[in-house]
Design a protein around this motif. Structure first.
Motif, mmCIF file in Angstrom:
data_model
loop_
_atom_site.group_PDB
_atom_site.id
_atom_site.type_symbol
_atom_site.label_atom_id
_atom_site.label_comp_id
_atom_site.label_asym_id
_atom_site.label_seq_id
_atom_site.Cartn_x
_atom_site.Cartn_y
_atom_site.Cartn_z
ATOM 1 N N ASP A 72 0.628 -1.263 -0.056
ATOM 2 C CA ASP A 72 -0.036 0.118 0.357
ATOM 3 C C ASP A 72 0.905 1.454 -0.214
ATOM 4 N N LEU A 73 0.650 1.840 -0.762
ATOM 5 C CA LEU A 73 1.054 3.515 -0.666
ATOM 6 C C LEU A 73 0.391 4.336 -0.038
ATOM 7 N N LEU A 74 1.240 4.904 1.345
ATOM 8 C CA LEU A 74 0.676 6.181 2.012
ATOM 9 C C LEU A 74 0.316 7.171 1.709
ATOM 10 N N PRO A 75 -0.888 7.721 1.953
ATOM 11 C CA PRO A 75 -1.315 9.048 0.535
ATOM 12 C C PRO A 75 -0.700 9.935 1.257
ATOM 13 N N LEU A 76 0.042 10.916 0.668
ATOM 14 C CA LEU A 76 1.189 11.653 0.949
ATOM 15 C C LEU A 76 1.578 12.749 -1.205
ATOM 16 N N THR A 77 1.051 12.305 -1.619
ATOM 17 C CA THR A 77 0.267 12.912 -2.637
ATOM 18 C C THR A 77 0.687 14.741 -3.043
ATOM 19 N N MET A 78 0.355 15.554 -3.944
ATOM 20 C CA MET A 78 0.315 16.986 -3.440
ATOM 21 C C MET A 78 -0.813 17.628 -2.526
ATOM 22 N N GLU A 79 -2.229 16.302 -3.044
ATOM 23 C CA GLU A 79 -3.501 16.870 -2.488
ATOM 24 C C GLU A 79 -3.623 16.299 -0.465
ATOM 25 N N ASP A 80 -2.975 15.010 -0.815
ATOM 26 C CA ASP A 80 -2.826 14.646 0.921
ATOM 27 C C ASP A 80 -2.627 15.745 1.908
ATOM 28 N N GLN A 81 -3.144 16.206 2.568
ATOM 29 C CA GLN A 81 -3.239 17.123 3.604
ATOM 30 C C GLN A 81 -2.869 16.309 4.799
ATOM 31 N N HIS A 82 -1.787 15.096 4.715
ATOM 32 C CA HIS A 82 -2.058 13.991 6.376
ATOM 33 C C HIS A 82 -0.045 14.052 6.561
ATOM 34 N N GLY A 119 6.710 12.340 5.893
ATOM 35 C CA GLY A 119 5.894 13.642 6.014
ATOM 36 C C GLY A 119 5.641 15.007 5.930
ATOM 37 N N GLU A 120 6.983 15.136 7.003
ATOM 38 C CA GLU A 120 7.194 16.127 7.907
ATOM 39 C C GLU A 120 7.405 18.068 6.847
ATOM 40 N N ALA A 121 7.637 17.096 5.735
ATOM 41 C CA ALA A 121 7.660 18.528 4.162
ATOM 42 C C ALA A 121 6.455 18.930 4.558
ATOM 43 N N LYS A 122 5.032 18.409 4.774
ATOM 44 C CA LYS A 122 4.297 18.934 4.332
ATOM 45 C C LYS A 122 3.977 19.988 5.590
ATOM 46 N N LEU A 123 4.442 19.888 6.736
ATOM 47 C CA LEU A 123 5.121 20.857 7.306
ATOM 48 C C LEU A 123 4.981 22.079 7.647
ATOM 49 N N ILE A 124 5.490 22.797 5.866
ATOM 50 C CA ILE A 124 6.256 23.579 5.491
ATOM 51 C C ILE A 124 5.489 23.575 4.134
ATOM 52 N N ASP A 125 4.993 22.788 3.383
ATOM 53 C CA ASP A 125 5.397 23.288 2.177
ATOM 54 C C ASP A 125 3.618 22.426 1.931
ATOM 55 N N SER A 126 2.925 22.339 1.568
ATOM 56 C CA SER A 126 1.406 21.499 1.566
ATOM 57 C C SER A 126 1.508 21.216 -0.037
ATOM 58 N N ARG A 127 2.774 21.648 -0.714
ATOM 59 C CA ARG A 127 2.857 21.166 -1.813
ATOM 60 C C ARG A 127 3.691 20.423 -2.170
ATOM 61 N N SER A 128 4.421 19.372 -1.015
ATOM 62 C CA SER A 128 5.634 18.717 -0.867
ATOM 63 C C SER A 128 5.047 17.038 -1.382
ATOM 64 N N SER A 129 5.683 16.246 -1.635
ATOM 65 C CA SER A 129 5.059 14.696 -2.487
ATOM 66 C C SER A 129 6.733 14.367 -2.365
ATOM 67 N N ALA A 130 6.094 12.808 -1.862
ATOM 68 C CA ALA A 130 6.625 11.757 -2.066
ATOM 69 C C ALA A 130 5.820 10.623 -1.773
ATOM 70 N N SER A 131 6.454 9.987 -2.403
ATOM 71 C CA SER A 131 6.643 8.166 -2.532
ATOM 72 C C SER A 131 6.569 7.025 -1.641
ATOM 73 N N ILE A 132 5.724 6.759 -0.970
ATOM 74 C CA ILE A 132 5.819 6.125 0.502
ATOM 75 C C ILE A 132 5.232 4.669 0.566
ATOM 76 N N ARG A 133 5.847 3.823 0.463
ATOM 77 C CA ARG A 133 5.266 2.213 0.101
ATOM 78 C C ARG A 133 5.612 1.417 1.771
ATOM 79 N N CYS A 134 4.194 0.853 1.683
ATOM 80 C CA CYS A 134 4.993 -0.238 3.242
ATOM 81 C C CYS A 134 5.383 -1.655 2.084
ATOM 82 N N LEU A 135 6.203 -1.854 2.798
ATOM 83 C CA LEU A 135 6.802 -3.227 2.588
ATOM 84 C C LEU A 135 6.260 -3.897 2.791
#
Length: 266
Positions: A72-82, A119-135
């Motif tokens: 599963d991917l953690l929801p961390l796209t530019m649209e997700d705010q978590h 996902g800490e970058a979103k605390l500064i820039d809400s447009r930040s995104s990363a791909s985080i996949r649960c292994l």
């Protein structure tokens, strides 16, 4: 995406049964009561490691926890705010520094595990995104960016724990992932040692082995920017000396002390 929601109540008891896969999960942080009360040890340098017990209890009792399955991917796209606190599990974090171009050779891959804040970058820039996949199957606390920023403004000790964990993670990343001038042997051994210490679980029975569940040889190769054949060669050498065995998306560290000595030798 398949997931299960839990409340963070102390009366929860045992949270997750992950099945018989060679790991003794009763020794891992799967009893939320023990985790809240500080009876479960979290990896050194993680966000939860630096967080005072009272603040940990408040977070775990106030916010809901969520389980993500393997791949599963953690929801961390530019649209997700978590943002997320990992309670247990192993995730692969991919960043794409060159304008979001998702090319393997331009991707920065890191592994994160128990106690880490992602996902800490979103605390500064809400447009930040990363791909985080649960292994592996992963238990997290999701927090909205707004809620987390409120906590950080009101609770200086939480902010300090986050800053300390980010600094520790940067130092650890430099020591593990940035050894480009070192031999492939040292780089693979250093990463396996890091994973054993950050996401490893005790083996079952009388075995003193540590099980790293989730990463594949391909994930190891991507994180170190090495070829898969090179990683396979180094794993064969470790297997020959009885230090590490591997299975499907699992590594069994049979002799942690020996791996530590091999990883730190000059």
């Amino acid at each position: 995406m398949h997931n299960v929601l839990y409340t963070g109540a102390v009366s929860m008891g045992r949270l997750v049964e992950l099945g018989d896969d060679g790991v003794d999960y009763t020794n891992g942080p799967f009893w939320l009561t023990d985790f809240i009360r500080g009876r479960e040890v979290v990896p050194h340098g993680s966000f939860l490691h630096f967080l005072p017990l009272s603040a940990r209890q408040a977070l775990l009792q106030t916010f809901r926890t969520r389980v993500f399955n393997q791949d599963d991917l953690l929801p961390l796209t530019m649209e997700d705010q978590h943002v997320y606190i990992i309670i247990t599990g192993c995730v692969r974090q991919d960043r794409f520094p060159r304008g979001g171009r998702r090319e393997p050779r331009l991707t920065i891959t890191r592994f994160r595990g128990t106690g880490q804040f992602v996902g800490e970058a979103k605390l500064i820039d809400s447009r930040s995104s990363a791909s985080i996949r649960c292994l592996s199957r992963t238990l997290v606390i999701p927090l909205s960016v707004g809620d987390m920023n409120t906590v950080l403004r009101r609770e200086p000790e939480v902010l300090l724990a986050l800053l300390r964990s980010v600094e520790d993670r940067y130092r650890s990343d430099e020591e593990v992932y940035s050894l480009v001038a070192c031999s492939p042997s040292k780089r693979v051994r250093s990463l396996l040692l890091h994973l054993a210490e950050s996401v490893g679980m005790p083996g079952v029975g009388a075995s003193k082995s540590v099980v790293i569940k989730g990463p594949s040889q391909g994930d190891i190769a991507a994180a170190l920017q090495l070829g898969i054949s090179t990683v396979e060669k180094e794993l064969r050498a470790l297997r020959h000396y009885g230090v590490v065995d591997s299975g499907y998306r699992k590594f069994y560290v049979r002799n942690l002390q020996a791996l530590c000595e091999l990883a730190t030798e000059t």
